[in-house]
Enzyme design. Structure first.
Site, PDB file in Angstrom:
ATOM      1  N   ASP A 212      -6.789   6.030   0.960  1.00 34.54           N
ATOM      2  CA  ASP A 212      -5.428   6.322   1.423  1.00 34.54           C
ATOM      3  C   ASP A 212      -5.249   6.041   2.913  1.00 34.54           C
ATOM      4  O   ASP A 212      -4.145   6.097   3.434  1.00 34.54           O
ATOM      5  CB  ASP A 212      -5.094   7.793   1.128  1.00 34.54           C
ATOM      6  CG  ASP A 212      -3.646   8.148   1.421  1.00 34.54           C
ATOM      7  OD1 ASP A 212      -2.754   7.384   1.008  1.00 34.54           O
ATOM      8  OD2 ASP A 212      -3.400   9.188   2.063  1.00 34.54           O
ATOM      9  N   SER A 236       2.881   8.716   1.855  1.00 35.16           N
ATOM     10  CA  SER A 236       2.467   8.302   0.524  1.00 35.16           C
ATOM     11  C   SER A 236       3.278   9.053  -0.530  1.00 35.16           C
ATOM     12  O   SER A 236       3.490  10.265  -0.417  1.00 35.16           O
ATOM     13  CB  SER A 236       0.982   8.586   0.318  1.00 35.16           C
ATOM     14  OG  SER A 236       0.200   7.939   1.305  1.00 35.16           O
ATOM     15  N   GLN A 286      -0.518   1.940  -4.547  1.00 33.57           N
ATOM     16  CA  GLN A 286       0.204   3.068  -3.945  1.00 33.57           C
ATOM     17  C   GLN A 286       1.607   2.645  -3.565  1.00 33.57           C
ATOM     18  O   GLN A 286       1.833   1.515  -3.113  1.00 33.57           O
ATOM     19  CB  GLN A 286      -0.523   3.560  -2.688  1.00 33.57           C
ATOM     20  CG  GLN A 286       0.123   4.758  -2.021  1.00 33.57           C
ATOM     21  CD  GLN A 286      -0.641   5.201  -0.775  1.00 33.57           C
ATOM     22  OE1 GLN A 286      -0.388   4.740   0.316  1.00 33.57           O
ATOM     23  NE2 GLN A 286      -1.592   6.111  -0.973  1.00 33.57           N
TER      24      GLN A 286
END
Length: 295
Positions: A212, A236, A286
């Site tokens: 991430d 995110s 993502q």
């Protein structure tokens, strides 16, 4: 060890990461996690995803290894408060086990994730080739080398522990506006900056934590945009990760990222992870919220 004033790196930072990933058991299917003592104003997404995977993995037979996870970030986490993790056993079959792991603060979910675990099987085997002509990690500037050029962009990131050795092949997203050329791909070498125990679940959780860190930056890279004043702020929204082959997160891996689409203040980012010897170990997708900000 420390680097500069107040920055913990190397094995000392890795040991802190291991403490963050070592959840306290509060019941058969429930756990409690903490955030690092020094960090950003909201819980880092990779941390809560990694902790949720720890919680799920501790309820699965050790001969079953995680092969995929799908999660949604629904609220910002408060790093000053413990995070409760509740795990639901969705199914234990002959080959697969599926778990749902929910992270809660103040009684409300901040993240939820489904994860699937599989016992070892043999089958067809092929992979995407590693990108050609990428310099080796030792030939790429270190994070300290790059940060030295932009002291005004450091902020909290110059103070928090850095358990991951991150080396950008191109310009990162935190340089000054105008200093970043538009690039179709963002490529970053990474590794946990110390030694991890041999537990495969721990390596999967560490890779989830790392995945991430730079992925959403690839959306900005397409436009030559940067984070912060004069650029973009973001968060995110979801995170999906597939593990393809065995690996060690404390050995170098190339994170090859790109963005197929951005619209509606959202950007989609995809990433493929390769070992130094070219094995394709994982894939990531993502979507993130991205909004322009002034100077």
């Amino acid at each position: 060890m420390t680097e500069g004033e107040g920055t913990i790196v190397g094995q000392a930072a890795v040991d802190q990461l291991l403490e963050v990933l070592d959840l306290e058991s509060t019941g058969t299917m429930s756990f409690r996690g903490m955030s690092p003592p020094v960090g950003p104003q909201r819980v880092y997404g990779g941390q809560v995803a990694g902790q949720a995977l720890v919680a799920a993995g501790r309820t699965v037979a050790p001969d079953r290894v995680v092969h995929s996870l799908h999660g949604y970030f629904v609220r910002a986490g408060d790093p000053a408060e413990p995070i409760a993790y509740e795990v639901e056993n969705i199914r234990d079959g002959r080959s697969f086990s599926v778990r749902r792991s929910v992270a809660l603060q103040h009684g409300k979910p901040i993240f939820f994730m489904s994860a699937s675990f599989q016992r070892h099987e043999e089958g067809l085997d092929h992979q995407t080739p590693v990108p050609p002509d990428v310099p080796a990690p030792q030939d790429v500037p270190t994070m300290s080398d790059r940060l030295a050029r932009y002291p005004e962009r450091l902020g909290i990131w110059g103070q928090i522990p850095r358990p991951i050795d991150v080396r950008y092949v191109g310009e990162p997203g935190w340089v000054r506006p105008g200093d970043r050329p538009a690039e179709k791909h963002q490529r970053v070498w990474m590794r946990i900056d110390g030694k991890l125990p041999d537990d495969p679940l721990l390596h999967a959780c560490a890779l989830t934590y790392a995945s991430d860190l730079t992925l959403l930056d690839s959306v900005l890279s397409v436009h030559g945009e940067v984070w912060g004043p004069g650029g973009v702020v973001g968060a995110s929204l979801d995170h999906a990760l597939w593990f393809h082959r065995p690996f060690r997160a404390d050995e170098w891996f190339l994170y090859d990222c790109g963005s197929p689409s951005a619209s509606g203040a959202r950007g989609l980012a995809t990433g493929q992870l390769f070992t130094v010897d070219g094995r394709h170990i994982a894939s990531v997708v993502q979507e993130g919220l991205l909004r322009r900000v002034g100077e």
